[in-house]
Motif scaffolding. Structure first.
Motif, PDB file in Angstrom:
ATOM      1  N   ASP A  76       0.832  -1.208   0.000  1.00 20.36           N
ATOM      2  CA  ASP A  76       0.000   0.000   0.000  1.00 20.36           C
ATOM      3  C   ASP A  76       0.865   1.257   0.000  1.00 20.36           C
ATOM      4  N   THR A  77       1.925   1.233   0.814  1.00 21.17           N
ATOM      5  CA  THR A  77       2.830   2.388   0.879  1.00 21.17           C
ATOM      6  C   THR A  77       3.523   2.611  -0.462  1.00 21.17           C
ATOM      7  N   LEU A  78       4.031   1.526  -1.041  1.00 18.67           N
ATOM      8  CA  LEU A  78       4.703   1.632  -2.338  1.00 18.67           C
ATOM      9  C   LEU A  78       3.742   2.085  -3.432  1.00 18.67           C
ATOM     10  N   SER A  79       2.539   1.574  -3.372  1.00 22.62           N
ATOM     11  CA  SER A  79       1.540   1.939  -4.383  1.00 22.62           C
ATOM     12  C   SER A  79       1.256   3.436  -4.356  1.00 22.62           C
ATOM     13  N   LYS A  80       1.126   3.994  -3.159  1.00 24.12           N
ATOM     14  CA  LYS A  80       0.873   5.432  -3.031  1.00 24.12           C
ATOM     15  C   LYS A  80       2.067   6.246  -3.514  1.00 24.12           C
ATOM     16  N   GLU A  81       3.282   5.801  -3.168  1.00 25.54           N
ATOM     17  CA  GLU A  81       4.483   6.519  -3.597  1.00 25.54           C
ATOM     18  C   GLU A  81       4.616   6.511  -5.118  1.00 25.54           C
ATOM     19  N   ILE A  82       4.383   5.339  -5.706  1.00 22.96           N
ATOM     20  CA  ILE A  82       4.497   5.215  -7.161  1.00 22.96           C
ATOM     21  C   ILE A  82       3.457   6.084  -7.853  1.00 22.96           C
ATOM     22  N   GLN A  83       2.253   6.102  -7.319  1.00 21.26           N
ATOM     23  CA  GLN A  83       1.193   6.910  -7.923  1.00 21.26           C
ATOM     24  C   GLN A  83       1.550   8.395  -7.889  1.00 21.26           C
ATOM     25  N   LYS A  84       2.088   8.850  -6.760  1.00 24.03           N
ATOM     26  CA  LYS A  84       2.485  10.257  -6.652  1.00 24.03           C
ATOM     27  C   LYS A  84       3.602  10.591  -7.628  1.00 24.03           C
ATOM     28  N   ASP A  85       4.604   9.706  -7.712  1.00 25.41           N
ATOM     29  CA  ASP A  85       5.730   9.951  -8.613  1.00 25.41           C
ATOM     30  C   ASP A  85       5.290   9.933 -10.072  1.00 25.41           C
ATOM     31  N   GLU A  86       4.371   9.033 -10.407  1.00 24.42           N
ATOM     32  CA  GLU A  86       3.872   8.971 -11.784  1.00 24.42           C
ATOM     33  C   GLU A  86       3.101  10.238 -12.134  1.00 24.42           C
ATOM     34  N   GLU A  87       2.287  10.721 -11.202  1.00 26.79           N
ATOM     35  CA  GLU A  87       1.548  11.962 -11.441  1.00 26.79           C
ATOM     36  C   GLU A  87       2.504  13.136 -11.621  1.00 26.79           C
ATOM     37  N   LYS A  88       3.552  13.163 -10.800  1.00 29.96           N
ATOM     38  CA  LYS A  88       4.552  14.223 -10.899  1.00 29.96           C
ATOM     39  C   LYS A  88       5.277  14.156 -12.232  1.00 29.96           C
ATOM     40  N   LEU A  89       5.626  12.935 -12.651  1.00 30.33           N
ATOM     41  CA  LEU A  89       6.335  12.743 -13.918  1.00 30.33           C
ATOM     42  C   LEU A  89       5.449  13.118 -15.098  1.00 30.33           C
ATOM     43  N   ASN A  90       4.193  12.708 -15.060  1.00 27.20           N
ATOM     44  CA  ASN A  90       3.262  13.034 -16.147  1.00 27.20           C
ATOM     45  C   ASN A  90       3.032  14.537 -16.238  1.00 27.20           C
ATOM     46  N   LYS A  91       2.959  15.193 -15.090  1.00 23.43           N
ATOM     47  CA  LYS A  91       2.773  16.644 -15.065  1.00 23.43           C
ATOM     48  C   LYS A  91       3.963  17.342 -15.696  1.00 23.43           C
TER      49      LYS A  91
END
Length: 267
Positions: A169-184
């Motif tokens: 769950d922790t990794l999933s949240k971190e990855i989601q945040k990083d992906e959103e940041k990268l896409n932005k």
């Protein structure tokens, strides 16, 4: 680049956790299968020893449980054969589904032990021989051991799985945040060249318009600066013709005057 590396690192960590979960699933399925086999064996032996059909219900229940465990083990084996698993893939959802199925089977296994124990305890109300009574009590002791074993295993296994799920769950949240940041960041990089192209095109249009205006102004000024000598003159041929016509006209006028004068003299 750093964001991409960070996401890749997190994905690798997620794979390690998922592999750990799959191992625990395999252990749990194997444990439940062994436990169910033991219960089936006890129920079959009691039926044969006591010569009654009281354990038929237990046997049918345990056979159905065994079939479910076998099917789930096949699903776990399929998951173990898949290498490329990410948190965003459907396989990760399958792993969670298998976890729920295992919990359901654990509950059924606990229920089957309770039902078997109740059936065994009920046998002691019958008029059994000493040997039969002793046999039932011995089997009850085995069932108690199964209960204690399952209790310890499920607690330990659930603790490990909960720990793994928390990591996921922790990794999933971190990855989601990083992906959103990268896409932005990628969207901003794409929009910036578009704006630059618009500015360039606008500048080109302005330059063309200004260039056209300057060209028109220069042409007008050039025409104004032309000397009068540069103005168009009549052709030489045309001038000669006009002069010849004037000469003829003058000669005709003179001829007419001479004739009139001569006539007057005659009179």
């Amino acid at each position: 680049m750093n964001d991409n590396k960070n996401i890749q690192r997190q994905e690798e960590q997620a794979k390690e956790v998922i592999n750990e979960i799959k191992k625990e699933y395999t252990k749990t399925a194997d444990f439940l299968e062994d436990n169910t086999d033991t219960q089936l064996k006890i129920a079959g032996e009691l039926k044969e020893e006591l010569k009654n059909n009281d354990f038929d219900v237990n046997i049918e229940e345990l056979k159905a449980l065994k079939d479910e465990i076998t099917g789930l083990k096949a699903e776990i084996k399929r998951l173990n054969e898949i290498d490329n698993i990410s948190l965003s893939s459907l396989i990760a959802k399958d792993i969670r589904a298998v976890g729920k199925s295992l919990i359901n089977l654990q509950e059924k296994a606990v229920g089957s032990i309770k039902n078997l124990y109740d059936s065994m305890k009920h046998q002691l109300t019958y008029n059994l021989t000493k040997a039969q009574e002793k046999f039932v009590e011995m089997k009850i002791g085995i069932v108690k051991g199964l209960v204690n074993s399952m209790q310890s295993f499920i607690k330990e296994q659930q603790k490990k799985l909960n720990n793994c799920l928390e990591k996921l769950d922790t990794l999933s949240k971190e990855i989601q945040k990083d992906e959103e940041k990268l896409n932005k960041g990628n969207k901003e990089e794409i929009s910036q060249p578009d704006n630059e192209n618009k500015d360039i095109k606008s500048s080109e249009k302005t330059a063309v318009r200004n260039g056209g205006e300057r060209q028109g102004t220069n042409i007008q000024k050039s025409n104004e600066k032309k000397p009068k000598s540069m103005e168009r003159k009549p052709s030489v041929l045309k001038t000669l013709k006009e002069n010849q016509q004037k000469i003829r006209q003058e000669e005709n006028v003179k001829g007419e005057k001479t004739v009139k004068k001569d006539k007057g003299m005659e009179i």
